[in-house]
Design a protein around this motif. Structure first.
Motif, mmCIF file in Angstrom:
data_model
loop_
_atom_site.group_PDB
_atom_site.id
_atom_site.type_symbol
_atom_site.label_atom_id
_atom_site.label_comp_id
_atom_site.label_asym_id
_atom_site.label_seq_id
_atom_site.Cartn_x
_atom_site.Cartn_y
_atom_site.Cartn_z
ATOM 1 N N MET A 132 0.819 -1.107 0.063
ATOM 2 C CA MET A 132 -0.150 -0.006 -0.119
ATOM 3 C C MET A 132 0.865 1.186 0.032
ATOM 4 O O MET A 132 1.943 1.132 0.285
ATOM 5 C CB MET A 132 -0.677 0.069 1.264
ATOM 6 C CG MET A 132 -2.364 -0.356 1.240
ATOM 7 S SD MET A 132 -3.058 -0.144 2.579
ATOM 8 C CE MET A 132 -3.565 1.505 2.510
ATOM 9 N N LYS A 133 0.162 2.402 -0.360
ATOM 10 C CA LYS A 133 1.068 3.617 -0.539
ATOM 11 C C LYS A 133 -0.377 4.594 -0.069
ATOM 12 O O LYS A 133 -1.395 4.602 -0.492
ATOM 13 C CB LYS A 133 1.437 3.869 -1.896
ATOM 14 C CG LYS A 133 1.975 5.117 -1.845
ATOM 15 C CD LYS A 133 2.599 5.177 -3.544
ATOM 16 C CE LYS A 133 3.577 6.598 -3.533
ATOM 17 N NZ LYS A 133 4.209 6.635 -5.118
ATOM 18 N N SER A 134 0.012 5.174 1.044
ATOM 19 C CA SER A 134 -1.313 5.959 1.856
ATOM 20 C C SER A 134 -0.740 7.363 2.061
ATOM 21 O O SER A 134 0.427 7.571 2.462
ATOM 22 C CB SER A 134 -1.406 5.272 3.213
ATOM 23 O OG SER A 134 -2.786 6.014 3.614
ATOM 24 N N GLY A 135 -1.635 8.255 1.878
ATOM 25 C CA GLY A 135 -1.300 9.968 2.339
ATOM 26 C C GLY A 135 -1.939 9.940 3.623
ATOM 27 O O GLY A 135 -2.834 9.749 4.133
ATOM 28 N N TYR A 136 -1.331 11.128 4.281
ATOM 29 C CA TYR A 136 -1.701 11.720 5.476
ATOM 30 C C TYR A 136 -1.551 13.259 5.488
ATOM 31 O O TYR A 136 -0.550 13.653 5.354
ATOM 32 C CB TYR A 136 -0.881 11.143 6.565
ATOM 33 C CG TYR A 136 -1.253 11.819 8.009
ATOM 34 C CD1 TYR A 136 -2.379 11.502 8.501
ATOM 35 C CD2 TYR A 136 -0.199 12.400 8.970
ATOM 36 C CE1 TYR A 136 -2.814 12.108 9.592
ATOM 37 C CE2 TYR A 136 -0.666 13.128 10.022
ATOM 38 C CZ TYR A 136 -1.984 12.900 10.495
ATOM 39 O OH TYR A 136 -2.219 13.064 11.625
ATOM 40 N N PRO A 137 -2.732 13.942 5.325
ATOM 41 C CA PRO A 137 -2.732 15.422 5.528
ATOM 42 C C PRO A 137 -2.738 15.852 6.829
ATOM 43 O O PRO A 137 -3.577 15.360 7.846
ATOM 44 C CB PRO A 137 -4.013 15.478 4.627
ATOM 45 C CG PRO A 137 -4.965 14.628 4.911
ATOM 46 C CD PRO A 137 -4.088 13.300 5.414
ATOM 47 N N ASN A 138 -1.968 16.801 7.166
ATOM 48 C CA ASN A 138 -1.935 17.401 8.476
ATOM 49 C C ASN A 138 -1.311 18.791 8.325
ATOM 50 O O ASN A 138 0.045 18.823 8.286
ATOM 51 C CB ASN A 138 -1.371 16.599 9.588
ATOM 52 C CG ASN A 138 -1.477 17.017 11.046
ATOM 53 O OD1 ASN A 138 -2.032 18.265 11.203
ATOM 54 N ND2 ASN A 138 -1.369 16.162 11.893
ATOM 55 N N ASN A 139 -2.214 19.802 8.686
ATOM 56 C CA ASN A 139 -1.421 21.174 8.731
ATOM 57 C C ASN A 139 -0.219 21.011 9.752
ATOM 58 O O ASN A 139 0.698 21.933 9.697
ATOM 59 C CB ASN A 139 -2.191 22.353 8.980
ATOM 60 C CG ASN A 139 -3.136 22.768 7.829
ATOM 61 O OD1 ASN A 139 -2.487 22.915 6.708
ATOM 62 N ND2 ASN A 139 -4.282 23.014 7.776
ATOM 63 N N ALA A 140 -0.249 20.357 10.749
ATOM 64 C CA ALA A 140 0.760 20.627 11.815
ATOM 65 C C ALA A 140 2.009 20.026 11.330
ATOM 66 O O ALA A 140 3.054 20.046 11.935
ATOM 67 C CB ALA A 140 0.193 19.663 12.986
ATOM 68 N N GLN A 141 2.092 19.144 10.190
ATOM 69 C CA GLN A 141 3.557 18.655 9.932
ATOM 70 C C GLN A 141 3.618 19.428 8.616
ATOM 71 O O GLN A 141 5.006 19.202 7.926
ATOM 72 C CB GLN A 141 3.090 17.159 9.410
ATOM 73 C CG GLN A 141 2.547 16.686 7.997
ATOM 74 C CD GLN A 141 2.107 15.561 7.802
ATOM 75 O OE1 GLN A 141 2.689 14.667 8.459
ATOM 76 N NE2 GLN A 141 1.171 15.284 6.855
ATOM 77 N N ARG A 142 3.208 20.705 8.348
ATOM 78 C CA ARG A 142 3.859 21.567 7.183
ATOM 79 C C ARG A 142 5.171 22.083 7.905
ATOM 80 O O ARG A 142 5.303 22.213 9.117
ATOM 81 C CB ARG A 142 2.936 22.924 7.111
ATOM 82 C CG ARG A 142 1.941 22.583 6.255
ATOM 83 C CD ARG A 142 0.989 23.879 5.899
ATOM 84 N NE ARG A 142 -0.229 23.724 5.416
ATOM 85 C CZ ARG A 142 -0.608 23.751 3.897
ATOM 86 N NH1 ARG A 142 0.524 24.384 3.253
ATOM 87 N NH2 ARG A 142 -1.894 23.740 3.663
ATOM 88 N N PRO A 143 6.238 21.980 7.123
ATOM 89 C CA PRO A 143 7.544 22.369 7.720
ATOM 90 C C PRO A 143 7.751 23.723 8.136
ATOM 91 O O PRO A 143 6.862 24.650 7.393
ATOM 92 C CB PRO A 143 8.466 22.002 6.280
ATOM 93 C CG PRO A 143 7.789 21.121 5.448
ATOM 94 C CD PRO A 143 6.576 21.484 5.775
#
Lengths: 390, 390
Positions: A160-171
């Motif tokens: 599998m290849k999966s995406g995780y979106p989260n503003n807190a992980q913006r560099p």
């Protein structure tokens, strides 16, 4: 224009010598011990990792190294990174590389303070604010991960290849020196340009009407990428061309190019299954095959939108037949990718008719539900689009 | 492309009902006691201030009110705000209004933890990171202060208007509901549109060569503003037109439209002296007179740049005579401002030849030094540009 929230807190240090400031800028922000995360030998052999370490040393910032991130980064190395963070009391994760390294770093930052297995976040998409701050020295303009809220990680055991979106992980910090991209292999440059262009396409074609401020900004980036691409392909050490591509690559995926729109992302979903099953396929190359196929399959939903795109980006004169104009725009898209040396069919990547069924059940992120927004796609639609891409 | 740093940390909540989230979003970020800062009666009478207070109440966030910010905000009220912050242990400043209110709020936030007089920052431009966090409910799209790093404050005693740039005073939260702008007076809508367009001009015309990624983005915003402006003038309650103008107004001054360029800002300097001396002059109206005059005076430095601008923004066909093309672009600029109902001469604003000398010695921000970058302007150049604007 739809309601939206948007935040992009990254502090960019852009230009010649940017990476020399890594140590000082991190120390200013209170970093004491960073996880220095990178990919293969090239970052070490080029001297970049050495320069970054020297900069950290000079600023009194300690570091623990974890290299070896592969393209389509895998959760196994992420877990090692998480363990190192816990063991050494890491307070920042510093990624030196392209999208794969940065995505791996994001996953590590998300897992660092979590008691369970970091893959949980990629499975459940549960939000968390307890994320280590991330800094980036960008070496490959493509994924836009240096400012985006997304991370995509593979899980080989699950195929599998999966995406995780989260503003807190913006560099929080991104160092972008275009000179670092002079030596990128031609294929990687081209795949990167394809990826960034597709980030714009995903945002431009959806089920929302015109949003002129966002659409015009998006189209301005498409025009920039299209005009600068041949310059970097022909003159890989042209600073200005590389700088334009590097900054554009960030803007293509930071979010502004989709503000007030639903966006689509079906094609990225289709491509992720492809490169999960065939890890030799570069994401950009997969997209170069899949996007024109998706366009052909769905353009009838709103051919006017495609004709508008063709007019603005490729300067196509309207013929009076909007469907023909839409098809011309799709031809131009395929031709643009081909002009970069990208494949135009899955066959060129060694994928055949018989492989399609292997990808359908792994469209798991969608759990069999229709996906996309320009046109809601069923699994049968997905099959047909893979077929068109063969 | 010049080296640059860029950061825009504002979290935007955009769309219908955005202001209803003020309390919850502030509470999430730990706000306990905010200074609620606003302008005249309209914000109270429209019910907006009441709704914002209800939202704060519901979230358990206390507030201390300070209304009465005037256009061209004055340091006297800022000092009152600073005193209130110190007296009540304020932890966030919440501005409800347009650029004047937000700039006043920024100045208060900068002064709140400072032992000396807040005007010091506007005099010396000394940086500080010890700034209270700022939230904004935007009611007037114009100044772009909801995301910008700048604050401009007047000092009546000194007959001065001075700017203070500081990334630390960029608002942390901005609530942008286009519906709040439906009832803006026509003149204020027009002056706001002029102001945002001029923020793009200041960034487009400088002494740096082409920066395609930034220039294309800038031009895309110019085109958006020009196309949406007549829509909001004719249909003030057209949600989409208002939304496009509101979001564009932010993007015009947040910084991306000048990334990698030196920018110019001479015309803003000239206008600030004008509205410092004649407080009845709205900033946008002053700019509508000053910008075409500046353009006429300086276009010979790089007529090709002006011709490019005319082609892209106004669709002017090249005539083969680049100087003529440049002059046509300037005519179109003046005509655009006039089409909004803006004045085209200082005479219309009651300013005469005899007033010019009064403004020269107050070009104090520049301390008599040449200013601007497209063309370095001396005090004699400044006199000539004021004369051309009469």
């Amino acid at each position: 224009m739809e309601n939206f929230e948007f935040v992009s807190p990254t502090h960019f240090v852009f230009g010649r010598g940017a990476e020399e400031q890594v140590g000082a800028k991190l120390a200013e922000r209170g970093a004491r011990r960073v996880l220095l995360h990178y990919g293969g030998r090239s970052a070490v052999e080029s001297g970049l990792i050495g320069r970054v370490k020297a900069s950290l040393d000079a600023a009194g910032v300690a570091c623990v190294e974890l290299g070896g991130v592969r393209p389509n980064p895998e959760v196994g190395l992420v877990r090692q990174g998480v363990a190192l963070c816990k063991e050494h009391g890491i307070d920042w994760v510093l990624a030196v590389g392209g999208g794969s390294v940065i995505d791996s770093a994001k996953a590590i930052a998300v897992g660092a303070h979590y008691a369970g297995d970091v893959w949980d976040f990629f499975e459940t998409k549960q939000p968390t604010d307890d994320v280590l701050p991330i800094a980036v020295v960008l070496t490959i303009p493509a994924a836009g991960s240096e400012a985006s809220k997304n991370a995509v990680v593979s899980n080989d055991a699950l195929q599998m290849k999966s995406g995780y979106p989260n503003n807190a992980q913006r560099p929080k910090l991104a160092f972008m020196n275009p000179e670092l991209t002079f030596t990128l292999p031609e294929y990687q440059t081209a795949a990167g340009i394809t990826d960034m262009f597709c980030h714009l396409l995903e945002r431009f074609f959806d089920d929302v009407g015109a949003v002129p401020v966002t659409d015009n900004l998006n189209l301005s980036l498409m025009k920039t990428v299209r005009a600068e691409a041949p310059r970097v392909m022909v003159e890989p050490d042209n600073y200005d061309a590389r700088a334009n591509i590097m900054w554009a690559g960030m803007l293509c995926h930071q979010g502004l190019a989709g503000a007030g729109r639903h966006e689509d992302w079906a094609t990225h979903g289709l491509e992720h299954e492809l490169s999960a099953l065939f890890p030799h396929i570069t994401h950009g190359a997969g997209l170069a095959c899949m996007f024109p196929a998706w366009m052909e399959y769905v353009h009838g939903e709103n051919p006017t939108r495609f004709a508008f795109y063709g007019r603005e980006v490729f300067g196509l004169a309207p013929t009076g037949d909007v469907d023909a104009d839409a098809l011309s725009a799709i031809d131009e898209t395929r031709a643009f990718f081909a002009s970069l040396g990208m494949p135009t069919t899955l066959a060129e990547l060694g994928v055949g008719e018989g492989d399609i069924e292997k990808m359908i059940p792994t469209l798991r992120a969608n759990k069999g539900e229709p996906f996309g927004s320009f046109k809601k796609l069923t699994m049968d639609d997905a099959r047909e689009i893979y077929r068109l891409a063969l």
